[in-house]
Scaffold this motif. Structure first.
Motif, PDB file in Angstrom:
ATOM      1  N   LEU A 173     -33.083  38.693  10.251  1.00  0.00           N
ATOM      2  CA  LEU A 173     -34.560  38.662  10.593  1.00  0.00           C
ATOM      3  C   LEU A 173     -34.531  37.179   9.527  1.00  0.00           C
ATOM      4  N   TYR A 174     -34.359  37.147   8.139  1.00  0.00           N
ATOM      5  CA  TYR A 174     -33.976  35.491   8.160  1.00  0.00           C
ATOM      6  C   TYR A 174     -33.560  34.609   9.082  1.00  0.00           C
ATOM      7  N   LYS A 175     -32.378  35.052   9.576  1.00  0.00           N
ATOM      8  CA  LYS A 175     -31.393  33.715  10.399  1.00  0.00           C
ATOM      9  C   LYS A 175     -31.410  33.959  11.424  1.00  0.00           C
ATOM     10  N   LYS A 176     -32.664  34.702  12.415  1.00  0.00           N
ATOM     11  CA  LYS A 176     -33.027  35.203  13.970  1.00  0.00           C
ATOM     12  C   LYS A 176     -34.338  34.189  13.370  1.00  0.00           C
ATOM     13  N   ALA A 177     -34.891  34.555  12.480  1.00  0.00           N
ATOM     14  CA  ALA A 177     -36.373  33.106  12.990  1.00  0.00           C
ATOM     15  C   ALA A 177     -36.014  32.279  12.388  1.00  0.00           C
ATOM     16  N   LEU A 178     -34.925  31.237  11.344  1.00  0.00           N
ATOM     17  CA  LEU A 178     -33.956  29.936  10.984  1.00  0.00           C
ATOM     18  C   LEU A 178     -34.254  29.742  13.115  1.00  0.00           C
ATOM     19  N   GLN A 179     -33.040  30.660  13.452  1.00  0.00           N
ATOM     20  CA  GLN A 179     -32.590  30.156  14.713  1.00  0.00           C
ATOM     21  C   GLN A 179     -33.460  29.446  15.849  1.00  0.00           C
ATOM     22  N   THR A 180     -34.838  30.478  15.466  1.00  0.00           N
ATOM     23  CA  THR A 180     -35.992  30.423  16.470  1.00  0.00           C
ATOM     24  C   THR A 180     -36.802  29.171  16.288  1.00  0.00           C
ATOM     25  N   ILE A 181     -36.727  29.134  14.481  1.00  0.00           N
ATOM     26  CA  ILE A 181     -37.549  27.812  14.171  1.00  0.00           C
ATOM     27  C   ILE A 181     -36.988  26.488  14.651  1.00  0.00           C
ATOM     28  N   GLN A 182     -35.604  26.180  14.487  1.00  0.00           N
ATOM     29  CA  GLN A 182     -34.827  25.669  14.930  1.00  0.00           C
ATOM     30  C   GLN A 182     -34.321  24.788  16.401  1.00  0.00           C
ATOM     31  N   SER A 183     -34.825  26.390  17.399  1.00  0.00           N
ATOM     32  CA  SER A 183     -34.519  25.778  18.704  1.00  0.00           C
ATOM     33  C   SER A 183     -35.868  25.981  18.793  1.00  0.00           C
ATOM     34  N   LEU A 184     -37.422  25.864  18.372  1.00  0.00           N
ATOM     35  CA  LEU A 184     -38.373  24.874  19.036  1.00  0.00           C
ATOM     36  C   LEU A 184     -38.092  23.761  18.194  1.00  0.00           C
ATOM     37  N   ILE A 185     -37.816  23.428  17.020  1.00  0.00           N
ATOM     38  CA  ILE A 185     -37.630  21.726  17.119  1.00  0.00           C
ATOM     39  C   ILE A 185     -36.957  21.710  17.979  1.00  0.00           C
ATOM     40  N   VAL A 186     -35.799  21.734  18.211  1.00  0.00           N
ATOM     41  CA  VAL A 186     -35.022  21.032  19.232  1.00  0.00           C
ATOM     42  C   VAL A 186     -36.354  20.592  20.609  1.00  0.00           C
ATOM     43  N   ASN A 187     -36.287  21.531  20.755  1.00  0.00           N
ATOM     44  CA  ASN A 187     -37.795  21.587  22.288  1.00  0.00           C
ATOM     45  C   ASN A 187     -38.182  20.618  22.048  1.00  0.00           C
ATOM     46  N   ALA A 188     -39.363  20.767  21.094  1.00  0.00           N
ATOM     47  CA  ALA A 188     -40.218  19.452  21.051  1.00  0.00           C
ATOM     48  C   ALA A 188     -39.963  18.361  20.896  1.00  0.00           C
ATOM     49  N   LYS A 189     -38.515  18.283  19.945  1.00  0.00           N
ATOM     50  CA  LYS A 189     -38.481  16.606  20.488  1.00  0.00           C
ATOM     51  C   LYS A 189     -37.841  16.208  21.659  1.00  0.00           C
ATOM     52  N   TYR A 190     -37.247  17.213  22.412  1.00  0.00           N
ATOM     53  CA  TYR A 190     -36.805  17.001  23.705  1.00  0.00           C
ATOM     54  C   TYR A 190     -38.524  16.844  24.204  1.00  0.00           C
ATOM     55  N   GLN A 191     -39.317  17.366  24.072  1.00  0.00           N
ATOM     56  CA  GLN A 191     -40.480  17.292  25.331  1.00  0.00           C
ATOM     57  C   GLN A 191     -41.319  15.754  24.599  1.00  0.00           C
ATOM     58  N   ILE A 192     -41.179  15.610  23.028  1.00  0.00           N
ATOM     59  CA  ILE A 192     -41.845  14.491  22.483  1.00  0.00           C
ATOM     60  C   ILE A 192     -41.118  13.432  23.625  1.00  0.00           C
ATOM     61  N   GLN A 193     -39.412  12.899  23.530  1.00  0.00           N
ATOM     62  CA  GLN A 193     -38.864  12.199  24.011  1.00  0.00           C
ATOM     63  C   GLN A 193     -39.758  11.857  25.856  1.00  0.00           C
ATOM     64  N   THR A 194     -39.561  13.021  26.334  1.00  0.00           N
ATOM     65  CA  THR A 194     -39.932  12.753  27.819  1.00  0.00           C
ATOM     66  C   THR A 194     -41.682  12.612  27.956  1.00  0.00           C
ATOM     67  N   PHE A 195     -42.461  12.326  26.650  1.00  0.00           N
ATOM     68  CA  PHE A 195     -43.747  12.130  26.532  1.00  0.00           C
ATOM     69  C   PHE A 195     -43.871  10.701  27.683  1.00  0.00           C
ATOM     70  N   THR A 196     -44.976   9.941  28.508  1.00  0.00           N
ATOM     71  CA  THR A 196     -45.280   8.682  28.736  1.00  0.00           C
ATOM     72  C   THR A 196     -46.739   8.151  28.015  1.00  0.00           C
ATOM     73  N   ALA A 197     -46.428   7.296  28.486  1.00  0.00           N
ATOM     74  CA  ALA A 197     -47.997   6.605  27.985  1.00  0.00           C
ATOM     75  C   ALA A 197     -49.471   7.272  28.057  1.00  0.00           C
ATOM     76  N   LEU A 198     -49.535   8.083  29.388  1.00  0.00           N
ATOM     77  CA  LEU A 198     -50.366   8.498  29.476  1.00  0.00           C
ATOM     78  C   LEU A 198     -50.601   9.683  28.694  1.00  0.00           C
TER      79      LEU A 198
END
Length: 221
Positions: A30-55
């Motif tokens: 369960l710990y490994k699964k939760a860690l993988q999920t968190i890491q995946s969310l962080i990667v997705n969040a970083k990607y989304q942030i990089q695509t943000f425009t000024a607006l």
């Protein structure tokens, strides 16, 4: 017979160990699964942030600022409502107990609470000090980032407050670096006491002035 009992106990111990191992494996999975999920969310969040425009950043800033303002307004309203309720309740208690015969029949501590209610109606934050070892002050008031002290003496009219009592209170005011001190009594002050208080940050509140404060509290909206 002894061997049989030992065999049963040994089997039970092995069974418990197996369950501990199984539980540890499940928790680790369960710990490994939760860690993988968190890491995946962080990667997705970083990607989304990089695509943000000024607006997009402008919208986010407006939303966050609006949320902070709403939270501030909500908390401020809660504080104001609680303060208003405290003032209303203090006013009711003042009206109930303001007759002179009630005042002089109070215990010293009840009189301190009565005086505290008077200052609550005037918008002060009030703190009653311990009944013993109060350091020459019965009430600590706070308002507009300033500290004020109150000393209360529930005396009969013929028992006047003397100079040594005012001197002790003045020391408490100085020790607390209070802006001002209020010495409240159901009696009066001796002439030496009144003279000593001149040019000092102390206001003497005798019976007539106390009655005025009571009337002011009753008329507060």
């Amino acid at each position: 017979m002894g061997r049989k009992k030992y065999g049963r106990r040994s089997s039970k111990v092995h069974s418990n160990i197996e369950w501990v191992i199984i539980g540890a494996v499940i928790i680790y999975a369960l710990y490994k699964k939760a860690l993988q999920t968190i890491q995946s969310l962080i990667v997705n969040a970083k990607y989304q942030i990089q695509t943000f425009t000024a607006l997009d950043w402008l919208y986010i800033t407006v939303i966050i600022t609006s949320l902070i303002c709403l939270i501030y307004i909500f908390i401020n309203n809660r504080i104001n409502n609680r303060r208003q309720y405290q003032q209303e309740q203090a006013k009711l208690r003042v009206i109930r107990d303001s007759e002179y015969q009630k005042l002089i029949s109070m215990t010293p501590f009840d009189f301190e609470k009565f005086v505290a209610d008077l200052y609550i109606t005037k918008g002060f934050e009030v703190e009653l000090t311990p009944r013993t070892g109060d350091g020459g002050k019965d009430i600590i008031l706070r308002k507009d980032n300033e500290v004020y002290l109150v000393e209360c003496k529930r005396y009969h009219e013929k028992n006047k407050v003397s100079r040594p009592e005012i001197q002790k209170f003045h020391s408490a005011v100085m020790d607390m670096a209070a802006k001002e001190g209020y010495f409240v009594t159901t009696s009066f002050f001796t002439q030496p006491a009144s003279t000593y208080s001149l040019n000092k940050p102390i206001k003497l509140i005798d019976l007539p002035r106390l009655n005025e404060l009571i009337e002011e509290a009753k008329s507060n909206q």
